[in-house]
Scaffold this active site. Structure first.
Site, PDB file in Angstrom:
ATOM      1  CB  SER A  46      89.716 -16.338  36.832  1.00 23.76           C
ATOM      2  OG  SER A  46      88.523 -15.772  37.330  1.00 23.76           O
ATOM      3  CG  MET A  72      88.937  -9.905  29.786  1.00 25.09           C
ATOM      4  SD  MET A  72      89.722  -8.685  28.711  1.00 25.09           S
ATOM      5  CE  MET A  72      91.439  -8.979  29.081  1.00 25.09           C
ATOM      6  CB  CYS A 128      83.277 -16.532  33.881  1.00 21.70           C
ATOM      7  SG  CYS A 128      83.916 -15.421  32.628  1.00 21.70           S
ATOM      8  CB  THR A 191      79.773  -9.503  33.947  1.00 20.45           C
ATOM      9  OG1 THR A 191      80.320 -10.743  33.495  1.00 20.45           O
ATOM     10  CG2 THR A 191      80.870  -8.624  34.500  1.00 20.45           C
ATOM     11  N   GLY A 247      78.149  -2.796  39.891  1.00 21.97           N
ATOM     12  CA  GLY A 247      77.706  -1.418  39.726  1.00 21.97           C
ATOM     13  C   GLY A 247      78.095  -0.457  40.820  1.00 21.97           C
TER      14      GLY A 247
END
Length: 309
Positions: A46, A72, A128, A191, A247
């Site tokens: 990103s 992060m 995010c 995520t 996944g």
């Protein structure tokens, strides 16, 4: 012999297995290695307008075998330095910059910057799970109006993929809002928001406390979200393609997303221990197609939808 070529938002790709943002994409050299490994396209880390230092560590923790929690903080050098370092005009496979911003105006400025540097397609990170969109108090991907505004601002400069969150009540409605705002494609999912605790320290395992969960456990969640997005787009008469993320660790995992109607997939966490795994997953997908006697991706794409009411 199977034909794994796929068209994605105007790009012709040799196969539908793409490198996901945030994994093995921090330098041009690493991207070149991933291209050689067999990627259909490469999505970068990103990028924001100004440099971001990221969060204090720990930033990554394995919470179960193959299952990771990370926060992060989207560290990156900023747009200007990114454009000096990365070549977006050509290469063995297309490079798709991933853009992150707090406002629609910033998304527009980022999109104009990468378009001017030769990018043909960008992915906008609306989802995010650690930062919050400054202008809504929510993740951009949790608000159809905010997601549409960011998409429209970026899409004014080049075709964009809107990357969506699983942490919503109706991902289909968000996908349709982005498509109607001009998204060339949808990617799902990012995520899953999560937390883990160190019982010795009696504190969160990550420096940011909350993070994003990735790994095999995300596969069923990703499949559900992709299927819902595909159905919602079709019901709204949009031909906008969907990219499945979450996944994937084998060719059959990739096939599951395509059976749910995905045009392509992105692979991330599974590459942590083996960068060559990306090409292996593409090869395994081809082997599955041969075993099932499918000559093209279109021959089975969306077949799982026939089983739903």
């Amino acid at each position: 012999m199977v034909d794994m070529r796929v068209e994605l938002a105007g790009l012709e790709l040799a196969n539908p297995v793409l490198l996901a943002s945030g994994i093995l994409d921090s330098t041009p050299g690493i991207l070149a290695r991933m291209a050689d490994a067999g990627a259909g396209a490469l999505v970068t880390k990103s990028i924001s307008l100004k440099p971001r230092p990221g969060y204090a560590g720990p930033t990554v923790a394995e919470v179960a075998p193959g299952t990771w929690l990370n926060a992060m903080g989207l560290p990156n050098p900023g747009l200007a330095e990114f454009l000096e370092e990365f070549d977006l005009r050509g290469g063995k496979v297309p490079v798709i910059p991933n853009l992150v911003a707090d406002t629609p105006a910033e998304f527009g400025e980022l999109a104009a910057g990468v378009a001017g540097a030769g990018a043909k397609l960008a992915e906008i990170n609306l989802s995010c799970p650690h930062p919050q969109a400054a202008y809504t108090g929510l993740l951009t991907a949790q608000d159809p109006d905010a997601a549409a505004a960011a998409t429209a601002a970026a899409a004014a400069h080049l075709p964009v993929i809107a990357k969506l969150s699983p942490n919503v009540s109706d991902i289909g409605a968000i996908a349709v809002a982005c498509a109607e705002a001009g998204a060339a494609a949808i990617s799902a999912i990012n995520t899953m928001p999560a937390l883990d605790i160190d019982t010795e320290l009696e504190a969160p395992v990550l420096g940011n406390a909350f993070g994003g969960l990735s790994g095999p456990a995300l596969l069923p969640i990703g499949l559900r979200c992709v299927l819902k997005a595909v159905r919602a787009l079709r019901d709204a008469s949009h031909a906008t393609p969907v990219i499945g993320i979450g996944g994937i660790s084998s060719g059959e995992d990739a096939a599951k997303y395509l059976l749910c109607g995905a045009q392509a997939v992105q692979v991330g966490t599974a590459l942590g221990g083996n960068p060559e795994r990306l090409g292996e997953i593409a090869t395994e997908l081809g082997g599955w197609m041969e075993r099932k006697d499918y000559a093209t991706l279109d021959a089975f794409r969306g077949n799982a939808l026939e089983w739903l009411p």
